[in-house]
Write a protein that holds these residues in place. Structure first.
Motif, PDB file in Angstrom:
ATOM      1  N   ARG A  66       0.833  -1.207   0.000  1.00  0.00           N
ATOM      2  CA  ARG A  66       0.000   0.000   0.000  1.00  0.00           C
ATOM      3  C   ARG A  66       0.864   1.252   0.000  1.00  0.00           C
ATOM      4  N   ASP A  67       1.924   1.250   0.831  1.00  0.00           N
ATOM      5  CA  ASP A  67       2.827   2.403   0.870  1.00  0.00           C
ATOM      6  C   ASP A  67       3.435   2.665  -0.506  1.00  0.00           C
ATOM      7  N   LEU A  68       3.894   1.607  -1.147  1.00  0.00           N
ATOM      8  CA  LEU A  68       4.529   1.751  -2.456  1.00  0.00           C
ATOM      9  C   LEU A  68       3.540   2.247  -3.505  1.00  0.00           C
ATOM     10  N   LEU A  69       2.355   1.680  -3.494  1.00  0.00           N
ATOM     11  CA  LEU A  69       1.372   2.060  -4.513  1.00  0.00           C
ATOM     12  C   LEU A  69       0.886   3.493  -4.302  1.00  0.00           C
ATOM     13  N   ASN A  70       0.678   3.902  -3.058  1.00  0.00           N
ATOM     14  CA  ASN A  70       0.284   5.281  -2.790  1.00  0.00           C
ATOM     15  C   ASN A  70       1.370   6.265  -3.209  1.00  0.00           C
ATOM     16  N   THR A  71       2.623   5.870  -3.006  1.00  0.00           N
ATOM     17  CA  THR A  71       3.734   6.719  -3.440  1.00  0.00           C
ATOM     18  C   THR A  71       3.737   6.866  -4.954  1.00  0.00           C
ATOM     19  N   LEU A  72       3.543   5.770  -5.651  1.00  0.00           N
ATOM     20  CA  LEU A  72       3.508   5.822  -7.120  1.00  0.00           C
ATOM     21  C   LEU A  72       2.370   6.713  -7.602  1.00  0.00           C
ATOM     22  N   VAL A  73       1.216   6.611  -6.981  1.00  0.00           N
ATOM     23  CA  VAL A  73       0.072   7.431  -7.387  1.00  0.00           C
ATOM     24  C   VAL A  73       0.400   8.916  -7.238  1.00  0.00           C
ATOM     25  N   SER A  74       0.959   9.293  -6.084  1.00  0.00           N
ATOM     26  CA  SER A  74       1.290  10.707  -5.860  1.00  0.00           C
ATOM     27  C   SER A  74       2.350  11.193  -6.838  1.00  0.00           C
ATOM     28  N   ALA A  75       3.384  10.378  -7.050  1.00  0.00           N
ATOM     29  CA  ALA A  75       4.464  10.773  -7.963  1.00  0.00           C
ATOM     30  C   ALA A  75       3.961  10.861  -9.401  1.00  0.00           C
ATOM     31  N   SER A  76       3.089   9.953  -9.789  1.00  0.00           N
ATOM     32  CA  SER A  76       2.586   9.963 -11.165  1.00  0.00           C
ATOM     33  C   SER A  76       1.742  11.204 -11.425  1.00  0.00           C
ATOM     34  N   GLU A  77       0.953  11.620 -10.438  1.00  0.00           N
ATOM     35  CA  GLU A  77       0.150  12.826 -10.627  1.00  0.00           C
ATOM     36  C   GLU A  77       1.038  14.055 -10.755  1.00  0.00           C
ATOM     37  N   LEU A 107      -7.906  -9.713 -15.007  1.00  0.00           N
ATOM     38  CA  LEU A 107      -8.761  -8.569 -14.706  1.00  0.00           C
ATOM     39  C   LEU A 107      -7.995  -7.295 -15.026  1.00  0.00           C
ATOM     40  N   PHE A 108      -8.605  -6.452 -15.825  1.00  0.00           N
ATOM     41  CA  PHE A 108      -7.970  -5.190 -16.213  1.00  0.00           C
ATOM     42  C   PHE A 108      -8.437  -4.110 -15.249  1.00  0.00           C
ATOM     43  N   MET A 109      -7.458  -3.470 -14.527  1.00  0.00           N
ATOM     44  CA  MET A 109      -7.791  -2.448 -13.536  1.00  0.00           C
ATOM     45  C   MET A 109      -7.120  -1.140 -13.902  1.00  0.00           C
ATOM     46  N   GLU A 110      -7.751  -0.039 -13.515  1.00  0.00           N
ATOM     47  CA  GLU A 110      -7.140   1.264 -13.751  1.00  0.00           C
ATOM     48  C   GLU A 110      -7.528   2.238 -12.635  1.00  0.00           C
ATOM     49  N   ARG A 111      -6.697   3.245 -12.518  1.00  0.00           N
ATOM     50  CA  ARG A 111      -6.973   4.338 -11.591  1.00  0.00           C
ATOM     51  C   ARG A 111      -6.887   5.639 -12.362  1.00  0.00           C
ATOM     52  N   ARG A 112      -7.980   6.402 -12.370  1.00  0.00           N
ATOM     53  CA  ARG A 112      -8.010   7.706 -13.057  1.00  0.00           C
ATOM     54  C   ARG A 112      -7.751   8.803 -12.017  1.00  0.00           C
ATOM     55  N   SER A 113      -6.851   9.699 -12.326  1.00  0.00           N
ATOM     56  CA  SER A 113      -6.552  10.786 -11.411  1.00  0.00           C
ATOM     57  C   SER A 113      -7.683  11.808 -11.417  1.00  0.00           C
ATOM     58  N   ALA A 114      -8.022  12.290 -10.235  1.00  0.00           N
ATOM     59  CA  ALA A 114      -8.992  13.374 -10.126  1.00  0.00           C
ATOM     60  C   ALA A 114      -8.293  14.733 -10.186  1.00  0.00           C
ATOM     61  N   ARG A 115      -6.950  14.732 -10.220  1.00  0.00           N
ATOM     62  CA  ARG A 115      -6.184  15.984 -10.203  1.00  0.00           C
ATOM     63  C   ARG A 115      -5.599  16.352 -11.554  1.00  0.00           C
ATOM     64  N   VAL A 116      -5.255  15.332 -12.366  1.00  0.00           N
ATOM     65  CA  VAL A 116      -4.551  15.592 -13.630  1.00  0.00           C
ATOM     66  C   VAL A 116      -5.545  15.514 -14.776  1.00  0.00           C
ATOM     67  N   CYS A 139      -6.468   1.345  -3.013  1.00  0.00           N
ATOM     68  CA  CYS A 139      -5.707   2.503  -3.484  1.00  0.00           C
ATOM     69  C   CYS A 139      -6.397   3.220  -4.637  1.00  0.00           C
ATOM     70  N   GLY A 140      -7.685   2.954  -4.841  1.00  0.00           N
ATOM     71  CA  GLY A 140      -8.462   3.719  -5.809  1.00  0.00           C
ATOM     72  C   GLY A 140      -8.557   3.129  -7.195  1.00  0.00           C
ATOM     73  N   PHE A 141      -8.102   1.893  -7.400  1.00  0.00           N
ATOM     74  CA  PHE A 141      -8.228   1.239  -8.700  1.00  0.00           C
ATOM     75  C   PHE A 141      -9.597   0.562  -8.801  1.00  0.00           C
ATOM     76  N   ARG A 142     -10.078   0.414 -10.025  1.00  0.00           N
ATOM     77  CA  ARG A 142     -11.344  -0.276 -10.260  1.00  0.00           C
ATOM     78  C   ARG A 142     -11.187  -1.243 -11.419  1.00  0.00           C
ATOM     79  N   VAL A 143     -11.947  -2.315 -11.384  1.00  0.00           N
ATOM     80  CA  VAL A 143     -11.952  -3.289 -12.483  1.00  0.00           C
ATOM     81  C   VAL A 143     -12.778  -2.720 -13.621  1.00  0.00           C
ATOM     82  N   VAL A 144     -12.183  -2.659 -14.802  1.00  0.00           N
ATOM     83  CA  VAL A 144     -12.905  -2.126 -15.957  1.00  0.00           C
ATOM     84  C   VAL A 144     -13.216  -3.202 -16.997  1.00  0.00           C
TER      85      VAL A 144
END
Length: 407
Positions: free
Chosen positions: A340-351, A398-407, A376-381
């Motif tokens: 979770r720590d790693l994935l949250n870090t990636l999300v913040s850095a990617s935005e 399963l194909f999952m994605e997370r869409r940024s609400a900031r970018v 961490c905010g991903f959903r199955v699409v």
């Protein structure tokens, strides 16, 4: 200007302040118009007049540092001690405020000001901002006021700030920066006028440097305009938060052996990927984005216990903001929140890097990974049925994605 010359310059200013003079570090018109010195502070009147006269800052980092009672604060290039004294008042008797300065005369001045203020929770240390005399993960907050621009090795400054901050620690500094499209000659002239002896970074350069050193959420807010595309600015960023005993930092080439070993351990479970053998470091390095790769490190041993990295999904410009990622944790360290720590870090850095979509494919049988990504905010699409064979049987993904609400 060489380091020794800078120290001599500020030592002479400190001696002038000790003799009762008001000192300035830029041309008089810039000092009057640029909110330099104690003019940048709203609530410093209770401090000794000597501390106010010796202020050489270009803003008020304490106003945005969000200091809390009991925290430990470090001021890089503390000068006459004004920001240290203000910090000490904010963190209270159970907190601590350190000032680090390379000038022995400035340290004498700061100590005298602390004595006048009756501050007991402060300490001034002799050292450089490129090599801080403090242990790893010892500070909650790092502040600085118009000092980073003086350094000729700014990457070292921020690498040291990252080292000294605790996980989740905050950086709040005032500095002088340039607009990205500022005319080089005008930029240099304006920087010299306001006393930036080692030159200023452009806004984009500043953000990239923070990201390269591991900081997240690098925000630069422009303040006073000094002409020539040069501004005072407030810079805010954070060190990635992490579980107890773990530090998240950018991945390095020296991590290769441990990263690939964790990769292979994940593949050996049979539920991590269609791959069965970890790639060479050369291939791994070539396929991952340089600024979107992190490792989780055990604080006591320095051992890498997990990693996350992103890759572009396409070279076409329309997909410039879309990446896919992988996250792996050492089997012996799972269940501690490291993924979770790693994935949250990636999300913040990617935005911060302008990424608007992160995607991944996960085997339906990999329940822990599915739960992690959903948390961490991903959903199955969608489901890619029988997309490939793995160990002799067809597998769904399963194909999952997370869409940024900031970018």
């Amino acid at each position: 200007m060489a380091h020794e010359a800078i120290v001599q310059r500020y030592s002479s200013l400190a001696r002038a302040a000790l003799s009762g003079q008001t000192i300035i570090d830029c041309q008089a018109d810039a000092f009057a118009q640029g909110n330099f010195g104690s003019a940048g502070y709203d609530h410093a009147s209770e401090l000794p007049e000597e501390a106010l006269r010796a202020s050489l800052g270009c803003g008020n980092p304490i106003a945005v540092a969000e200091l809390r009672a009991g925290e430990t604060v470090v001021d890089l290039g503390s000068g006459g001690g004004l920001d240290v004294l203000l910090s000490a008042r904010r963190v209270g008797p159970y907190g601590k405020a350190y000032g680090v300065d390379a000038s022995p005369d400035m340290l004498r001045l700061a100590q005298a000001n602390a004595a006048r203020a009756g501050a007991t929770n402060v300490e001034f240390l002799h050292g450089t901002i490129e090599e801080l005399p403090l242990p790893d993960a010892s500070a909650d907050v790092i502040v600085s006021n118009c000092v980073v621009n003086l350094s000729s090795d700014k990457p070292a400054v921020f690498a040291e700030a990252f080292r000294v901050l605790k996980p989740g620690g905050r950086l709040g500094i005032s500095d002088v920066v340039a607009e990205d499209d500022a005319d080089p000659a005008q930029r240099t002239a304006a920087a010299q006028r306001v006393g930036c002896t080692a030159g200023v970074l452009a806004v984009g350069e500043y953000r990239d440097l923070l990201l390269d050193c591991g900081f997240l959420g690098g925000a630069l807010t422009l303040a006073a305009d000094h002409g020539g595309g040069v501004h005072s600015a407030i810079v805010q960023a954070t060190k990635p938060a992490s579980s107890p005993g773990i530090t998240i930092r950018p991945m390095r080439a020296t991590d290769a052996t441990q990263v690939l070993a964790i990769y292979q351990a994940g593949l050996d479970t049979g539920n991590a990927s269609f791959e069965t053998t970890a790639p060479t470091w050369e291939n791994f390095d070539h396929g991952k984005l340089q600024r979107l790769r992190y490792v989780a490190v055990d604080f006591d041993t320095g051992r890498v216990v997990g990693w996350v990295a992103a890759s572009p999904v396409s070279s076409r410009p329309v997909y410039a903001g879309v990446v896919e990622h992988s996250v792996y944790v050492d089997p012996a360290c799972q269940g501690r929140g490291i993924g979770r720590d790693l994935l949250n870090t990636l999300v913040s850095a990617s935005e911060a890097a302008g990424i608007w979509t992160i995607q991944t494919g996960i085997f339906p049988e990999n329940g822990p990974s599915l739960l992690l990504h959903q948390a961490c905010g991903f959903r199955v699409v969608g489901t890619r049925q029988h997309i490939g064979q793995h160990h002799g049987r067809w597998r769904d993904v399963l194909f999952m994605e997370r869409r940024s609400a900031r970018v």
